[in-house]
Design a protein around this motif. Structure first.
Motif, PDB file in Angstrom:
ATOM      1  N   GLU A  75     -12.626  31.562 -23.862  1.00 21.00           N
ATOM      2  CA  GLU A  75     -11.266  31.138 -24.272  1.00 21.00           C
ATOM      3  C   GLU A  75     -10.664  30.408 -23.405  1.00 21.00           C
ATOM      4  O   GLU A  75     -10.573  30.617 -22.272  1.00 21.00           O
ATOM      5  CB  GLU A  75     -10.238  32.551 -24.631  1.00 21.00           C
ATOM      6  N   ARG A  77      -7.177  27.992 -22.018  1.00 21.05           N
ATOM      7  CA  ARG A  77      -5.987  27.804 -21.979  1.00 21.05           C
ATOM      8  C   ARG A  77      -5.534  26.763 -21.304  1.00 21.05           C
ATOM      9  O   ARG A  77      -5.999  26.685 -19.908  1.00 21.05           O
ATOM     10  CB  ARG A  77      -5.162  29.227 -21.640  1.00 21.05           C
ATOM     11  N   VAL A 129      -4.025  27.262 -26.715  1.00 18.62           N
ATOM     12  CA  VAL A 129      -5.264  28.255 -26.555  1.00 18.62           C
ATOM     13  C   VAL A 129      -6.216  27.952 -27.496  1.00 18.62           C
ATOM     14  O   VAL A 129      -6.119  27.490 -28.804  1.00 18.62           O
ATOM     15  CB  VAL A 129      -4.577  29.818 -26.964  1.00 18.62           C
ATOM     16  N   THR A 167      -8.666  35.187 -30.429  1.00 16.52           N
ATOM     17  CA  THR A 167      -8.324  34.988 -29.087  1.00 16.52           C
ATOM     18  C   THR A 167      -7.731  36.503 -28.417  1.00 16.52           C
ATOM     19  O   THR A 167      -7.607  37.459 -29.083  1.00 16.52           O
ATOM     20  CB  THR A 167      -7.008  34.133 -29.092  1.00 16.52           C
TER      21      THR A 167
END
Length: 212
Positions: A75, A77, A129, A167
């Motif tokens: 993930e 960000r 994200v 997420t």
């Protein structure tokens, strides 16, 4: 250094040095970049709602990152705040003051991104994200930041172990200042992403042994 409660694969403070933020996350000095320049922010111009250390600096201009990662799903960000716009510039407003594209492994991830519009104002944090991110050729995650109008401004990059197809959830304990674990092992963060209000003092009642 403080323990990293989320066990991030990487956190880099774009344009800055080592930082531990208000909720205990460890940010390494800027790394894996090419191009751009470092720009600072006046202490009198804090970014809401938190993380003043992360937002004291930024990488600015046209630049890219090549982040080495093991084969896996991650993930991603990206942390932004519009810290340069001021009404004294004589413009009609902060909207569309800065526009840029972000490419993820050479594929368009953000088009004509406007930090202030996305965050709801200047000196406000916004986080973009991306799920199911994997390294490209050579085991590198490549991020290209391409100006459209004025220069790109980036404050932080965070890479977490991914959850395929989704997420990581956000769990925040309003009014608390430290991480806690719930009865099922969930991690609840300290209070963050808020605007306004004050932290209330303890009520005097005994605190429960576990969080929600």
């Amino acid at each position: 250094a403080a323990a990293d409660p989320l066990d991030a694969v990487l956190r880099t403070n774009a344009g800055g040095g080592f930082e531990i933020d208000e909720i205990g996350r460890v940010w390494d000095q800027d790394q894996f970049y090419s191009g751009g320049e470092v720009t600072g922010v006046s202490p009198a111009q804090p970014v809401a709602p938190w993380s003043p250390g992360l937002y004291r600096s930024a990488r600015k201009g046209r630049f890219h990152y090549e982040i080495p990662l093991d084969p896996a799903i991650y993930e991603l960000r990206l942390y932004f705040a519009e810290t340069e716009y001021s009404p004294s510039m004589g413009l009609s407003g902060s909207s569309a003051f800065r526009l840029f594209n972000v490419l993820l492994n050479e594929k368009l991830a953000l088009r004509d991104f406007d930090i202030a519009s996305d965050a709801g104002g200047v000196n406000q944090e916004t986080i973009k994200v991306f799920k199911d991110v994997a390294p490209g050729p050579g085991g590198l995650l490549r991020l290209d930041f391409v100006p459209v109008k004025n220069e790109v401004l980036l404050q932080g990059i965070e890479v977490l172990k991914g959850l395929p197809g989704r997420t990581h959830p956000i769990r925040s304990l309003a009014g608390q200042s430290a991480y806690h674990h719930g009865p099922s092992g969930q991690l609840w963060s300290a209070d963050w992403l808020y605007s306004g209000g004050t932290r209330a003092p303890p009520s005097g009642r005994k605190r429960p042994a576990t969080c929600p």
